[in-house]
Design an enzyme around this catalytic site. Structure first.
Site, PDB file in Angstrom:
ATOM      1  N   HIS A 132       0.861  -1.290  -0.008  1.00 24.83           N
ATOM      2  CA  HIS A 132       0.029  -0.011   0.086  1.00 24.83           C
ATOM      3  C   HIS A 132       0.729   1.232   0.219  1.00 24.83           C
ATOM      4  O   HIS A 132       0.439   2.436   0.112  1.00 24.83           O
ATOM      5  CB  HIS A 132      -0.931   0.078   1.271  1.00 24.83           C
ATOM      6  CG  HIS A 132      -2.029  -1.248   1.172  1.00 24.83           C
ATOM      7  ND1 HIS A 132      -2.708  -1.541   2.256  1.00 24.83           N
ATOM      8  CD2 HIS A 132      -2.316  -1.907   0.030  1.00 24.83           C
ATOM      9  CE1 HIS A 132      -3.708  -2.483   1.944  1.00 24.83           C
ATOM     10  NE2 HIS A 132      -3.482  -2.634   0.543  1.00 24.83           N
ATOM     11  N   CYS A 173       2.149  14.302 -13.022  1.00 23.18           N
ATOM     12  CA  CYS A 173       3.225  13.511 -13.885  1.00 23.18           C
ATOM     13  C   CYS A 173       3.815  12.216 -13.160  1.00 23.18           C
ATOM     14  O   CYS A 173       3.084  11.704 -12.119  1.00 23.18           O
ATOM     15  CB  CYS A 173       4.297  14.574 -14.402  1.00 23.18           C
ATOM     16  SG  CYS A 173       5.213  14.938 -13.064  1.00 23.18           S
ATOM     17  N   ALA A 223       1.185  -9.288  18.849  1.00 21.16           N
ATOM     18  CA  ALA A 223       2.258  -9.658  18.037  1.00 21.16           C
ATOM     19  C   ALA A 223       3.414  -9.480  18.894  1.00 21.16           C
ATOM     20  O   ALA A 223       4.423 -10.274  18.665  1.00 21.16           O
ATOM     21  CB  ALA A 223       2.308  -8.869  16.668  1.00 21.16           C
TER      22      ALA A 223
HETATM   23  P1  OAD Z   1      -7.061  -3.080  10.537  1.00 23.41           P
HETATM   24  O1  OAD Z   1      -6.950  -1.845  11.643  1.00 23.41           O
HETATM   25  O2  OAD Z   1      -8.289  -3.216   9.776  1.00 23.41           O
HETATM   26  O3  OAD Z   1      -6.778  -4.451  11.584  1.00 23.41           O
HETATM   27  C1  OAD Z   1      -5.692  -4.538  12.595  1.00 23.41           C
HETATM   28  C2  OAD Z   1      -5.749  -5.902  13.100  1.00 23.41           C
HETATM   29  O4  OAD Z   1      -4.836  -5.942  14.122  1.00 23.41           O
HETATM   30  C3  OAD Z   1      -7.113  -6.245  13.700  1.00 23.41           C
HETATM   31  O5  OAD Z   1      -7.480  -7.506  13.234  1.00 23.41           O
HETATM   32  C4  OAD Z   1      -6.746  -6.466  15.274  1.00 23.41           C
HETATM   33  O6  OAD Z   1      -7.643  -7.362  15.944  1.00 23.41           O
HETATM   34  C5  OAD Z   1      -5.161  -6.610  15.275  1.00 23.41           C
HETATM   35  N1  OAD Z   1      -4.514  -6.165  16.333  1.00 23.41           N
HETATM   36  C6  OAD Z   1      -4.424  -4.996  17.044  1.00 23.41           C
HETATM   37  N2  OAD Z   1      -3.693  -4.949  17.801  1.00 23.41           N
HETATM   38  C7  OAD Z   1      -2.898  -6.104  17.761  1.00 23.41           C
HETATM   39  C8  OAD Z   1      -1.559  -6.635  18.322  1.00 23.41           C
HETATM   40  N3  OAD Z   1      -0.935  -6.072  19.309  1.00 23.41           N
HETATM   41  N4  OAD Z   1      -1.069  -7.599  17.990  1.00 23.41           N
HETATM   42  C9  OAD Z   1      -1.782  -8.540  16.857  1.00 23.41           C
HETATM   43  N5  OAD Z   1      -2.920  -8.062  16.315  1.00 23.41           N
HETATM   44  C10 OAD Z   1      -3.505  -6.968  16.603  1.00 23.41           C
HETATM   45  O7  OAD Z   1      -5.763  -3.116   9.805  1.00 23.41           O
HETATM   46  P2  OAD Z   1      -5.324  -3.738   8.383  1.00 23.41           P
HETATM   47  O8  OAD Z   1      -5.830  -5.274   8.224  1.00 23.41           O
HETATM   48  O9  OAD Z   1      -3.792  -3.550   8.226  1.00 23.41           O
HETATM   49  O10 OAD Z   1      -5.224   0.317   3.819  1.00 23.41           O
HETATM   50  O11 OAD Z   1      -5.887  -2.897   7.430  1.00 23.41           O
HETATM   51  C11 OAD Z   1      -6.075  -3.086   6.037  1.00 23.41           C
HETATM   52  C12 OAD Z   1      -5.847  -1.872   5.333  1.00 23.41           C
HETATM   53  O12 OAD Z   1      -6.833  -1.105   5.570  1.00 23.41           O
HETATM   54  C13 OAD Z   1      -4.749  -1.006   5.534  1.00 23.41           C
HETATM   55  O13 OAD Z   1      -3.428  -1.281   4.950  1.00 23.41           O
HETATM   56  C14 OAD Z   1      -5.099   0.225   5.101  1.00 23.41           C
HETATM   57  C15 OAD Z   1      -6.587   0.238   5.608  1.00 23.41           C
HETATM   58  O14 OAD Z   1      -7.467   0.978   5.195  1.00 23.41           O
HETATM   59  C16 OAD Z   1      -5.005   1.537   2.863  1.00 23.41           C
HETATM   60  O15 OAD Z   1      -4.569   2.447   3.585  1.00 23.41           O
HETATM   61  C17 OAD Z   1      -5.048   1.412   1.369  1.00 23.41           C
END
Ligand code: OAD
Length: 287
Positions: free
Chosen positions: A157, A168, A273
């Site tokens: 991303h 451009c 994590a």
């Molecule tokens: P999310 O915010 O959707 O999900 C975060 C995940 O991390 C959730 O499932 C939580 O349960 C988990 N979580 C929180 N704290 C944690 C910890 N300490 N250890 C392990 N797990 C934990 O984030 P993403 O899945 O990364 O896209 O979101 C996907 C995409 O949506 C992002 O890249 C972004 C967003 O819109 C763009 O910007 C294009």
């Protein structure tokens, strides 16, 4: 600009919970055996891997980006309608993320990708903390620079600190604060004078085809896909573990909460994590 919020809920949990190793010993052993016996591993990370560094996630119980709603701001339409507001949100994120440090999960992943040639990291994160953990591992003297280049994450991303032109092909990395006083003060391209925008993939935009192809190849050839801290709701990233499974590999999940991938995973480890990964990834391959 952003409302103050205590991001380290995980820190409080640390004090009240048992060590993660002790909580799910069978799952930990199973996952460790799978990882240690695999030649090719894909690690797919999401915002949760950076939560213990103080970077707010997008969704989940810790998800909050102050007064801003990511789904409404991370789109080309939002930028066209109000580039100043979108830059303001990115300015807040750059400032906050710029002050964050890699945590034990980033460090454990950096060590794995530096030590195991067949380990590939694919991240949805734009915060640069995986890259920083790699740099620090190398500058500590334990690894060579050449091994670090092979360990560089595939960034699906983009980067929070990347900027590209709306007119451009100019793009650059720039950590300087952006002046969001008014539209006229926003950064403009030195080549064509069009507005610059954050070099991240927004909702409704396609991923870079070359980057996606590399990630798909890593998923299809992996024996184990270790999925860490993603809600698995945003595709195509969330489909990568399914490719591993379709190709005969297995999925291992580490997350504080269940996700749509939990049912697909052969092992699902529940917890932060930063506590789990140093244990999970600590053992050398049994070969
Ligand atoms: P999310 O915010 O959707 O999900 C975060 C995940 O991390 C959730 O499932 C939580 O349960 C988990 N979580 C929180 N704290 C944690 C910890 N300490 N250890 C392990 N797990 C934990 O984030 P993403 O899945 O990364 O896209 O979101 C996907 C995409 O949506 C992002 O890249 C972004 C967003 O819109 C763009 O910007 C294009």
């Amino acid at each position: 600009m952003e409302e103050a919020r205590q991001p380290e809920g995980a820190q409080q949990r640390e004090e009240t919970q048992q060590p993660e190793e002790a909580q799910q010993p069978e799952e930990m052993d199973h996952a460790r055996r799978l990882i240690n016996s695999a030649d090719r591993i894909l690690i797919l990370t999401g915002a949760g891997v950076s939560a213990e560094s103080g970077v707010p996630t997008f969704r989940g119980s810790d998800g909050l980006w102050g007064k801003y709603r990511p789904e409404e701001l991370a789109t080309p339409e939002a930028f066209q309608a109000d580039p100043r507001l979108v830059w303001e949100w990115y300015g807040v994120r750059r400032e906050r993320v710029g002050a964050c440090r890699p945590n034990a999960a980033h460090e454990a992943i950096a060590r794995l990708t530096l030590e195991r040639e067949g380990a590939r990291l694919v991240t949805q994160n734009v915060d640069g903390l995986h890259e920083l953990a790699l740099e620090e591992a190398v500058s500590n003297g334990a690894y060579s620079r050449s091994s670090a280049s092979g360990a560089a994450p595939i960034r699906l991303h983009g980067s929070l600190f990347g900027t590209r032109c709306t007119g451009c092909d100019y793009r650059t990395m720039d950590r300087h604060p952006v002046d969001v006083e008014n539209e006229a003060s926003l950064p403009r391209c030195g080549k064509c004078a069009a507005l610059l925008r954050p070099d991240v993939v927004w909702f409704g935009e396609q991923l870079d085809p070359g980057i996606l192809q590399s990630a798909v190849e890593a998923a299809e050839t992996a024996e184990v896909c270790l999925v860490v801290g993603t809600s698995a709701l945003v595709h195509p990233a969330a489909s990568l573990p399914l490719l591993t499974r379709e190709s005969g590999g297995v999925v291992v999940e580490v997350n504080t909460e269940p996700t749509p991938l939990t049912e697909v995973a052969v092992v699902s480890i529940r917890g932060p994590a930063g506590q789990i990964l140093p244990h999970l990834l600590s053992v050398e391959p049994e070969r």
